[in-house]
Design a protein around this motif. Sequence first.
Motif, PDB file in Angstrom:
ATOM      1  N   ALA A 124      23.953  14.955  26.149  1.00 38.12           N
ATOM      2  CA  ALA A 124      22.956  16.155  25.720  1.00 38.12           C
ATOM      3  C   ALA A 124      23.478  16.977  24.857  1.00 38.12           C
ATOM      4  O   ALA A 124      22.499  17.460  24.051  1.00 38.12           O
ATOM      5  N   GLN A 125      24.722  17.079  24.747  1.00 41.60           N
ATOM      6  CA  GLN A 125      25.302  18.060  23.931  1.00 41.60           C
ATOM      7  C   GLN A 125      25.013  17.869  22.402  1.00 41.60           C
ATOM      8  O   GLN A 125      25.127  18.602  21.656  1.00 41.60           O
ATOM      9  N   GLY A 127      22.652  15.801  21.504  1.00 46.63           N
ATOM     10  CA  GLY A 127      21.302  15.418  21.324  1.00 46.63           C
ATOM     11  C   GLY A 127      21.051  14.047  21.134  1.00 46.63           C
ATOM     12  O   GLY A 127      19.875  13.732  20.606  1.00 46.63           O
ATOM     13  N   SER A 129      20.532  12.112  24.537  1.00 51.39           N
ATOM     14  CA  SER A 129      20.431  11.584  25.660  1.00 51.39           C
ATOM     15  C   SER A 129      19.455  10.447  25.635  1.00 51.39           C
ATOM     16  O   SER A 129      19.351   9.414  26.630  1.00 51.39           O
ATOM     17  N   GLU A 143      23.989   9.052  13.974  1.00 49.57           N
ATOM     18  CA  GLU A 143      23.841   8.908  15.222  1.00 49.57           C
ATOM     19  C   GLU A 143      24.906   8.122  15.897  1.00 49.57           C
ATOM     20  O   GLU A 143      25.507   8.703  16.775  1.00 49.57           O
ATOM     21  N   ARG A 146      27.912  11.051  16.030  1.00 45.36           N
ATOM     22  CA  ARG A 146      27.365  11.791  17.250  1.00 45.36           C
ATOM     23  C   ARG A 146      27.608  11.230  18.539  1.00 45.36           C
ATOM     24  O   ARG A 146      28.298  12.051  19.465  1.00 45.36           O
ATOM     25  N   ARG A 172      21.208  20.021   9.446  1.00 44.62           N
ATOM     26  CA  ARG A 172      21.115  20.672  10.822  1.00 44.62           C
ATOM     27  C   ARG A 172      22.156  20.231  11.858  1.00 44.62           C
ATOM     28  O   ARG A 172      23.079  21.072  12.666  1.00 44.62           O
ATOM     29  N   HIS A 173      22.527  18.870  11.780  1.00 46.66           N
ATOM     30  CA  HIS A 173      23.616  18.181  12.824  1.00 46.66           C
ATOM     31  C   HIS A 173      24.796  18.953  12.400  1.00 46.66           C
ATOM     32  O   HIS A 173      25.850  18.678  13.139  1.00 46.66           O
ATOM     33  N   GLU A 176      25.305  21.948  14.012  1.00 48.16           N
ATOM     34  CA  GLU A 176      25.127  21.984  15.443  1.00 48.16           C
ATOM     35  C   GLU A 176      26.593  21.353  15.751  1.00 48.16           C
ATOM     36  O   GLU A 176      27.122  21.613  16.974  1.00 48.16           O
TER      37      GLU A 176
END
Length: 262
Positions: A124-125, A127, A129, A143, A146, A172-173, A176
């Motif tokens: 979830a942290q 993004g 899930s 992806e 992450r 953005r990522h 984050e």
Amino acid sequence: MDLSLRDVSVTAAGRKLVADVTLEARQGQFVGLLGPNGSGKSTTLRAAYQALKPSVGVVLVDGEPIDRMAPRKRARAIAAVAQETHAEFDFTVAEVVAMGRLPHHGLLDRMTAADHRLCAAALAQVGLSALADRGVLTLSGGERQRVLIARALAQQPRILVLDEPTNHLDVRHQLEVLDLARRSGPTVLAALHDLNLAAAVCDMVHVLDRGRLVASGTPDEVLTPALLAEVFGVRAHVVPHPASGRPQLLFDRLESQEDSDA
């Protein structure tokens, strides 16, 4: 936990890749390792988490030599996300993240409900899930990056070593992921390619050039036009970020003597 490298050198095939590097990442700090391509950043990080054994020098975790730590103790203390990780088998995203819990159990132990909650929280942290049941070989490079960061977070390390963690990520990522690493609790040592991201997030930075440490300090102290010209070969204009006040860099091509003579 504190992570310290003291007079670390790494030699391969008779060539010294890193020479006499001494640096420290103190409890809770986000420390950046900067330098041009081929400067020794990845080699230094691999020595820090013992993927490479230094030919000279020592790596310490809270004053204890890391090479004397039992493997499971070391894995509970330090997690790493390497720059290039090739998946050979199509594990699901959830299975990859669950591998972060292995240092906390025996090889044949089953995941507990608490383990599953930790893994779900890590996904979830970052993004992801919704992708828990997807195979990692079907993911984009960003992806997959992450997912590896989520695995490291699920490991609950006290020290997090990141090699170019924003590779393949959109803006953005990038922001984050670095904010997440900073807020998640561990001491962070990260090799960063983007100097503006380093200036925005790092408490301290260390600059490598041709395998040697040439500057250490806060981003304000280190990221000067003179150093950037000497090490990176660019002309830099340093301006304060309008919101944070941290240094931001605007770059021009550094004029060569040949250009001046033309």
